[in-house]
Design an enzyme around this catalytic site. Structure first.
Site, PDB file in Angstrom:
ATOM      1  N   ASP A  73       3.933   0.492  12.476  1.00 43.77           N
ATOM      2  CA  ASP A  73       2.701  -0.076  11.916  1.00 43.77           C
ATOM      3  C   ASP A  73       2.443  -1.508  12.390  1.00 43.77           C
ATOM      4  OD1 ASP A  73       2.316   2.274  10.581  1.00 43.77           O
ATOM      5  OD2 ASP A  73       3.049   1.555   8.655  1.00 43.77           O
ATOM      6  N   ARG A 132       0.675  14.607  13.349  1.00 42.44           N
ATOM      7  CA  ARG A 132       0.985  14.465  11.931  1.00 42.44           C
ATOM      8  C   ARG A 132       0.894  15.765  11.125  1.00 42.44           C
ATOM      9  NH1 ARG A 132      -1.506   9.236   9.478  1.00 42.44           N
ATOM     10  NH2 ARG A 132       0.546   8.887   8.657  1.00 42.44           N
ATOM     11  N   PRO A 133       1.693  16.751  11.478  1.00 41.39           N
ATOM     12  CA  PRO A 133       1.710  17.984  10.688  1.00 41.39           C
ATOM     13  C   PRO A 133       2.392  17.769   9.330  1.00 41.39           C
ATOM     14  CG  PRO A 133       3.367  18.087  12.445  1.00 41.39           C
ATOM     15  CD  PRO A 133       2.650  16.767  12.593  1.00 41.39           C
ATOM     16  N   CYS A 139      -5.437   8.769   9.437  1.00 43.19           N
ATOM     17  CA  CYS A 139      -5.554   8.027  10.700  1.00 43.19           C
ATOM     18  C   CYS A 139      -5.350   8.947  11.895  1.00 43.19           C
ATOM     19  CB  CYS A 139      -4.439   6.986  10.776  1.00 43.19           C
ATOM     20  SG  CYS A 139      -4.855   5.389  10.160  1.00 43.19           S
ATOM     21  N   LYS A 182       0.836  -1.212   0.000  1.00 42.31           N
ATOM     22  CA  LYS A 182       0.000   0.000   0.000  1.00 42.31           C
ATOM     23  C   LYS A 182       0.866   1.255   0.000  1.00 42.31           C
ATOM     24  CE  LYS A 182      -1.731   1.595   4.070  1.00 42.31           C
ATOM     25  NZ  LYS A 182      -1.470   2.998   4.400  1.00 42.31           N
ATOM     26  N   ASN A 183       1.845   1.271   0.892  1.00 41.51           N
ATOM     27  CA  ASN A 183       2.600   2.515   1.071  1.00 41.51           C
ATOM     28  C   ASN A 183       3.631   2.775  -0.026  1.00 41.51           C
ATOM     29  OD1 ASN A 183       1.035   3.253   3.175  1.00 41.51           O
ATOM     30  ND2 ASN A 183       2.486   2.645   4.783  1.00 41.51           N
ATOM     31  N   ARG A 199      -4.425  11.104   4.559  1.00 43.70           N
ATOM     32  CA  ARG A 199      -3.176  11.860   4.687  1.00 43.70           C
ATOM     33  C   ARG A 199      -2.321  11.750   3.425  1.00 43.70           C
ATOM     34  NH1 ARG A 199       0.562  14.622   8.156  1.00 43.70           N
ATOM     35  NH2 ARG A 199       2.660  13.895   7.775  1.00 43.70           N
ATOM     36  N   ARG A 219      -9.160   0.156   4.465  1.00 45.04           N
ATOM     37  CA  ARG A 219      -8.249   1.135   3.854  1.00 45.04           C
ATOM     38  C   ARG A 219      -6.960   0.442   3.420  1.00 45.04           C
ATOM     39  NH1 ARG A 219      -6.177   4.963   7.767  1.00 45.04           N
ATOM     40  NH2 ARG A 219      -4.799   5.208   6.009  1.00 45.04           N
ATOM     41  N   ASP A 277       4.647  20.212   8.193  1.00 42.54           N
ATOM     42  CA  ASP A 277       5.648  21.284   8.164  1.00 42.54           C
ATOM     43  C   ASP A 277       6.912  20.912   7.394  1.00 42.54           C
ATOM     44  OD1 ASP A 277       5.851  19.459  10.327  1.00 42.54           O
ATOM     45  OD2 ASP A 277       7.366  20.707  11.258  1.00 42.54           O
TER      46      ASP A 277
END
Ligand code: EPZ
Length: 421
Positions: free
Chosen positions: A303, A121-122, A116, A22-23, A92, A396, A124
């Site tokens: 994870d 989880r910014p 999630c 997935k990632n 995200r 997901r 920046d």
């Protein structure tokens, strides 16, 4: 409302094959925007996160054909600078489109991403990276706008290791003028896999998979074909599931080299594993508690922390689980306690598990993708009936999980409450 109903306590048996990562898929799909040519992706899992990214691609003007785990993306007509905010907020990974759109169209306005609920989880580091590459960045609480006629190569020092930020800047820098160096880059296997694909399309990336990545900018990224690597998190989840249920199962189509720290920590608990070139067989094992720390790759993946914690509820003695990456990724342990586990939260980053505990079925809401899978594993271990709600979170990231687990002999059904009297 759809939910999974699990009747636990059964031994599993047989084989389960691991899907494409997935990632990696999410990043290769976003990278398609860098090019005007057709991109073909093979071994794509049939999961909700991919559906969401396809919706964004189509919103941008691309056409997408999907059949038999294969995506064919034609990005030729992409020219939209403001993707629909409702689509962007759904996950995200939508942030991955920002850099490629900026590099291709010169301007993009994006809503802040969702995803999630596992921590703050910014974004920046993404924005600092785009600034370093010469983009003007204007941000407010709802959205951000990036502008640059032509991006310029730069030295980007990441203040700490971040996976998608590394990938985003690596792919964006491909179309910058001159050379970019990313220092303190993440090293997850999906990163060199993405770099290999981009290099096959004309990019000049070296060092992916190490902490320093160098990207020599090119004029054009062409189309290409990418076969996704196996999903190491899905593989690890299934191996842990086999051990937690005391079963002999064969998890196939994985790459054990991507799971080295997982295997080492499992073996430290006493897990009896047979490791082949592309499979792992689990065998019933006498497990003992250990201390585990999550860490960026090649460390133990955050994870897999939740499935591992479920496993430790079945191990003898004390385990200390230290989640170092996210501050919100241990709250599901409360749900395991409802099932009969003995877990004490020391602080948002650490829990102590005292095992073994007899788990019994309960109705539980899945808080996020990986904790959701952990609850499924707990349900398979527990006696009696477990209901797992909010299963969108699980779907997901895990394809067709019901029939795959049934293939191992699990007693699991998906039901729709509205249809049950
Ligand atoms: C990736 O998320 C994965 N997602 C996550 O997978 C995974 O949990 C995570 O890496 C860690 O391995 C995808 O690949 C799509 P990070 P990512 O940037 O990139 C902070 C799953 O279940 N940070 O490495 O978002 C951030 O808040 C998931 O498949 C900033 O502060 O994680 C976190 O504390 C969920 N500013 C830390 O860095 C930024 O600009 C690590 O985040 C970016 C990140």
């Amino acid at each position: 409302m759809e939910k999974y109903i699990i009747k636990g306590g059964l031994e599993l048996h047989g084989e389960i094959s691991v899907s494409g990562a997935k990632n990696e898929a999410l990043k290769v799909i976003a990278a398609a925007v860098l090019s005007e040519d057709v991109c073909t992706i093979k071994n794509v899992p049939d999961i909700e996160d991919i559906n969401r990214l396809i919706e964004i691609l189509e919103d941008l003007g691309a056409t997408v054909e999907r059949s038999d785990h294969r995506l064919v993306i034609n990005p030729a007509k992409i020219n939209k600078t403001e993707p629909t905010p409702e689509l962007i907020r759904k996950l995200r990974a939508s942030v991955m489109f920002a850099g490629p759109l900026l590099a291709r169209v010169g301007e993009v306005t994006m809503a802040h991403p969702g995803g999630c609920v596992i921590g703050q989880r910014p974004i920046d580091m993404f924005l600092a990276g785009f600034r370093a590459l010469g983009a003007e960045v204007i941000e407010n609480e709802h959205q951000y706008t990036l502008r640059a006629k032509k991006l310029k190569g730069a030295k980007i020092v990441m203040p700490w290791i971040a996976v998608t930020a590394t990938e985003s800047l690596m792919m964006t820098a491909c179309l910058a003028e001159g050379t970019t160096t990313i220092i303190n880059a993440a090293m997850e296997p999906e990163i060199p896999a993405l770099a290999d694909y981009l290099n096959s399309c004309g990019a000049k990336i070296s060092g992916a998979g190490t902490p320093i990545i160098t990207i020599a900018g090119v004029e054009k990224i062409s189309g290409g074909t990418c076969a996704l690597i196996p999903d190491r998190i899905e593989a690890g989840s299934f191996v842990i599931m086999g051990l937690a249920t005391g079963s002999e199962i064969k998890v196939t189509n994985l790459n054990p080299n991507h799971l080295e720290t997982v295997i080492t920590n499992l073996q430290k608990t006493g897990a009896n594993l047979e490791i082949g070139s592309d499979y792992i067989i689990t065998r019933p094992s006498k497990l003992k508690g250990i201390e585990l720390r999550t860490h960026e790759y090649p460390g133990f993946p955050t994870d897999l922390q939740a499935p591992f914690t479920v496993l430790m509820t079945q191990a003898k003695g004390i385990s200390l689980i230290h989640e170092t990456i996210y501050e919100g990724r241990l709250f599901y342990t409360d749900k395991l306690n409802q099932m009969g586990a003995h877990i004490i939260m020391c602080d948002p980053h650490r829990v102590i598990v005292n095992g073994p505990a007899e788990l019994s079925g309960k109705t539980l809401e899945s808080p996020d993708l990986r904790a959701g899978m952990a609850l499924v594993i707990a349900g398979l271990v527990a006696s009696g009936k477990t209901a797992v709600e909010n299963i969108y979170q699980i779907e997901r990231g895990y394809e067709n999980i019901i029939s795959r687990l049934k293939g191992l002999g699990a007693n699991i059904e998906k039901i729709d409450d509205c249809l049950v009297k």
